[in-house]
Design a protein around this motif. Structure first.
Motif, PDB file in Angstrom:
ATOM      1  N   ILE A  26       0.869  -1.178   0.000  1.00 14.49           N
ATOM      2  CA  ILE A  26       0.000   0.000   0.000  1.00 14.49           C
ATOM      3  C   ILE A  26       0.903   1.224   0.000  1.00 14.49           C
ATOM      4  N   LYS A  42      -2.404  -1.107  -3.666  1.00  9.87           N
ATOM      5  CA  LYS A  42      -3.414  -0.122  -3.293  1.00  9.87           C
ATOM      6  C   LYS A  42      -2.718   1.206  -3.035  1.00  9.87           C
ATOM      7  N   GLU A  60      -5.891  -0.234   7.735  1.00  9.17           N
ATOM      8  CA  GLU A  60      -5.542  -1.364   6.873  1.00  9.17           C
ATOM      9  C   GLU A  60      -4.930  -2.528   7.645  1.00  9.17           C
TER      10      GLU A  60
END
Length: 384
Positions: A26, A42, A60
């Motif tokens: 991420i 992401k 997350e």
């Protein structure tokens, strides 16, 4: 395994390694047009600062956070984020603490710390207003700095009165440093869970009165200075780097800038940087150890100096500021060397650099002239 990376500019150095190890990635980034965003699984576009990355790390439920920030100002806030996430959420942040980052970012405080611990650094002094220019004129050439200088900003080699006057104008916090004629060296040091290992000293060129930026110079490794025992000298630099990393209790990676004065065979520490190094490709080229990938190993709990030592190789390497790499040559997209005799192109258009490695000096010469023949001939490049 899920890791949050803060900043996308350097993420291509890590993406291939994370993918290889099946790590979910991420990215948080403040610039929606930034490079490498598409390499992560992401992405979040967030305001500047660490507040949103903290919230995203918690939301997350990531296993670790790796900041990929290449400038000093945000690093103290990164350290505060580290302290919060590690203490309150048990999420490791692979970065320096706020105290260590703040010390490294203030170049004057760094030099005071070095002096206090009997580590050689060029003679320095803080200037008090009103500035006495005539006193400085007696010390020319002299290096003028501000404590927050970085990447050539806030640093000037003064050769005359006009240089002094130009630098001190509108500045309130200045110190001087003795100009040392010698060899510029960088060494990256890795430290995690109180375990430390220094990598390869990298030659960044000789000091110049013009103050040429390191990115504009030809780099080489292994470090080879004429007239000395380089094996012994390079080990001494590694020992010094590990001592400094332990002294300031850095975590993650630290880049140390050193000047070698050939006249008295002394090494002077110039500054510490608690961020990914501009010589990281040279480190990878000569040792096969990729510093940013090592941060991923730290995050995964698999890192140790013993593993690094086992994996470490010894190649010949150079980095050339070519401007634009020849368009007729295929450029590797992954920031990984493809073999013993290979190369990586990096940097933005018109400011590209190519880092080349080989298993012998002869092969390094041959590959350099094959890849960038015009540049190599113009600069009379030869590794001996």
């Amino acid at each position: 395994m899920k890791i949050l990376f803060i900043g996308s500019r350097l993420f291509d150095d890590a993406a291939w390694y994370a993918k290889k190890h099946e790590i979910e990635t991420i990215i948080t980034e403040s610039n929606e047009k930034a490079m490498n965003l598409d390499l992560a699984d992401k992405k979040y576009i967030v305001p500047r600062g660490m507040e949103e990355p903290i919230n995203i790390a918690i939301k997350e439920d990531v296993d670790a956070v790796i900041p990929l920030i290449g400038i000093d100002p945000p690093l103290t806030d990164v350290g505060l984020m580290k302290e919060k996430l590690e203490k309150e959420n048990n999420i490791p942040v692979i970065a320096a603490s706020s105290n260590t980052a703040q010390l490294a970012a203030n170049k004057y405080d760094t030099k005071q710390m070095l002096t206090k611990n009997n580590i050689k650094t060029p003679k320095f002094k803080k200037l008090e207003k009103p500035y006495q220019i005539q006193d400085l004129e007696n010390e020319l050439p002299i290096v003028l700095k501000t404590p927050d200088g970085q990447g050539g900003v806030g640093v000037k080699i003064a050769l005359n009165t006009e240089d002094i006057q130009d630098f001190i104008k509108d500045k309130n916090n200045i110190f001087t440093e003795k100009f040392v004629q010698g060899t510029e060296i960088s060494i990256e040091t890795l430290r995690w869970k109180e375990q430390t290992i220094a990598l390869a000293p990298v030659y960044k060129g000789d000091t110049t009165l013009e103050g040429t930026h390191p990115l504009s110079k030809i780099k080489q490794a292994p470090l080879n200075i004429s007239g000395i025992d380089n094996q012994q000298h390079n080990q001494a630099i590694r020992d010094l780097a590990e001592k400094l990393a332990d002294m300031v209790k850095v975590e993650g990676t630290m880049d140390i800038d050193i000047l070698h004065d050939a006249r008295n065979n002394e090494n002077y520490v110039i500054e510490l940087n608690t961020r990914p190094s501009g010589t990281r490709y040279m480190t990878a080229a000569t040792t096969n150890i990729y510093p940013i990938c090592q941060l991923i190993d730290m995050a995964c709990g698999t890192w140790s100096p013993e593993n690094v030592k086992k994996e470490m190789k010894s190649y010949y390497a150079t980095e050339l500021p070519v401007g634009d790499f020849p368009e007729n040559r295929q450029t590797p997209k992954i920031k990984q060397f493809s073999g013993e005799n290979s190369y990586i192109v990096h940097g933005p258009k018109h400011y590209q650099r190519v880092t080349i490695r080989a298993n012998s000096k002869e092969n390094l010469n041959n590959l350099t002239y094959e890849l960038v023949p015009d540049y190599a001939r113009e600069n009379n490049i030869k590794f001996i």
